[in-house]
Scaffold this motif. Sequence first.
Motif, PDB file in Angstrom:
ATOM      1  N   GLY A 141      -3.278   5.759   3.837  1.00 31.37           N
ATOM      2  CA  GLY A 141      -4.093   6.677   3.055  1.00 31.37           C
ATOM      3  C   GLY A 141      -3.693   6.683   1.595  1.00 31.37           C
ATOM      4  N   TRP A 142      -4.574   7.232   0.753  1.00 29.39           N
ATOM      5  CA  TRP A 142      -4.272   7.336  -0.671  1.00 29.39           C
ATOM      6  C   TRP A 142      -3.073   8.253  -0.908  1.00 29.39           C
ATOM      7  CZ3 TRP A 142      -6.538   3.433  -2.558  1.00 29.39           C
ATOM      8  CH2 TRP A 142      -7.829   3.075  -2.179  1.00 29.39           C
ATOM      9  N   ASP A 143      -2.773   9.113   0.064  1.00 27.95           N
ATOM     10  CA  ASP A 143      -1.613   9.992  -0.025  1.00 27.95           C
ATOM     11  C   ASP A 143      -0.374   9.375   0.626  1.00 27.95           C
ATOM     12  OD1 ASP A 143      -2.520  10.021   2.554  1.00 27.95           O
ATOM     13  OD2 ASP A 143      -2.986  12.168   2.617  1.00 27.95           O
ATOM     14  N   GLN A 144      -0.444   8.094   0.980  1.00 29.17           N
ATOM     15  CA  GLN A 144       0.654   7.347   1.599  1.00 29.17           C
ATOM     16  C   GLN A 144       0.962   7.775   3.035  1.00 29.17           C
ATOM     17  OE1 GLN A 144       0.789   7.371  -1.998  1.00 29.17           O
ATOM     18  NE2 GLN A 144       0.228   5.275  -1.487  1.00 29.17           N
TER      19      GLN A 144
ATOM     20  N   MET B 284       0.825  -1.208   0.000  1.00 35.95           N
ATOM     21  CA  MET B 284       0.000   0.000   0.000  1.00 35.95           C
ATOM     22  C   MET B 284       0.857   1.255   0.000  1.00 35.95           C
ATOM     23  SD  MET B 284      -3.311  -0.972   2.381  1.00 35.95           S
ATOM     24  CE  MET B 284      -2.458  -1.784   3.748  1.00 35.95           C
TER      25      MET B 284
ATOM     26  N   TRP C  27      -5.486  -2.600  -1.482  1.00 33.85           N
ATOM     27  CA  TRP C  27      -5.761  -1.743  -0.320  1.00 33.85           C
ATOM     28  C   TRP C  27      -6.656  -2.488   0.658  1.00 33.85           C
ATOM     29  CZ3 TRP C  27      -9.670   0.622   2.470  1.00 33.85           C
ATOM     30  CH2 TRP C  27      -9.265   1.658   3.329  1.00 33.85           C
TER      31      TRP C  27
ATOM     32  N   ASP D  49       2.006   2.083  -3.328  1.00 27.51           N
ATOM     33  CA  ASP D  49       0.923   2.365  -4.274  1.00 27.51           C
ATOM     34  C   ASP D  49       0.822   1.282  -5.334  1.00 27.51           C
ATOM     35  OD1 ASP D  49      -1.236   3.792  -5.172  1.00 27.51           O
ATOM     36  OD2 ASP D  49      -0.063   5.171  -6.397  1.00 27.51           O
TER      37      ASP D  49
ATOM     38  N   ASN E 154      -9.156  -3.606  -4.720  1.00 31.35           N
ATOM     39  CA  ASN E 154      -8.361  -3.390  -5.934  1.00 31.35           C
ATOM     40  C   ASN E 154      -7.469  -4.568  -6.312  1.00 31.35           C
ATOM     41  OD1 ASN E 154      -9.432  -0.799  -6.131  1.00 31.35           O
ATOM     42  ND2 ASN E 154      -7.780   0.098  -4.925  1.00 31.35           N
TER      43      ASN E 154
ATOM     44  N   TYR F 150      -9.184   7.240   7.884  1.00 31.45           N
ATOM     45  CA  TYR F 150      -9.703   6.105   7.127  1.00 31.45           C
ATOM     46  C   TYR F 150     -10.449   5.129   8.025  1.00 31.45           C
ATOM     47  CZ  TYR F 150      -7.123   7.998   3.271  1.00 31.45           C
ATOM     48  OH  TYR F 150      -6.682   8.843   2.279  1.00 31.45           O
TER      49      TYR F 150
END
Length: 231
Positions: A34-37, A13, A20, A16, A109, A69
Amino acid sequence: MPLDIGLELIRLMLRDSGAWCRLEVEDVFAVHVGWDQYLYVGSSRPCQGALARARELGLFPEHLDVSAYDFEPEEEGVLRPGDDDFWAGLHSAVGCGRAGLLEEIYVQNASRWHRLTCDTIDTVRAGLAPRARLAVCPALSSDVSAVLGAHPTEGIVEGVWQDREGQIHSVVADDDVFAELAARISEAEAAALLPMYADERVPPLSAVMPDRDGVVRARWQAEQSLSDLAR
């Protein structure tokens, strides 16, 4: 989940790599990426030693009351277990030709595909990941030329195909790489092009695998199936 697998998931994760999930022991410990690492670590106990060690490594931990999250229940979906009734329905759907492909989503995913026959369904069921989310699709077509002939000229599709060695592959492609996808599929044993838009891709059957005691404890829900929309 063993610690080494949990650590590897966190690495994936943070890099990226697509997959997830939330890693949690309820009310005890949690790790979210998070999606922003950004990495969110929650604990029911103070972790002063871990905070000090993180600072020694050049990291900058900050206190938060709650993870960004934290889990929130899905607004859409169906609470349906992959129990004996589901698998009996799948046997029937495969037998009459309404289904022949199973998508096993084991983390967000990331998925595996299984080509189904009435003789292989039980074997597939036995090998599924715990708490996997399942979506049934129509069978792959052995008429690969016809599949490619129906290739859209724009938009996004997921190509799913079985190669000559029996391995199943899938790739999501937009119109910029349609030609490359078609070239990869052209030598396949069987293939299908699946729409990516939710209103166009409604599975005939869907479910979430229960635990061994028959209780569904996975937080995600099954996708709405054709039978749900018909009600």
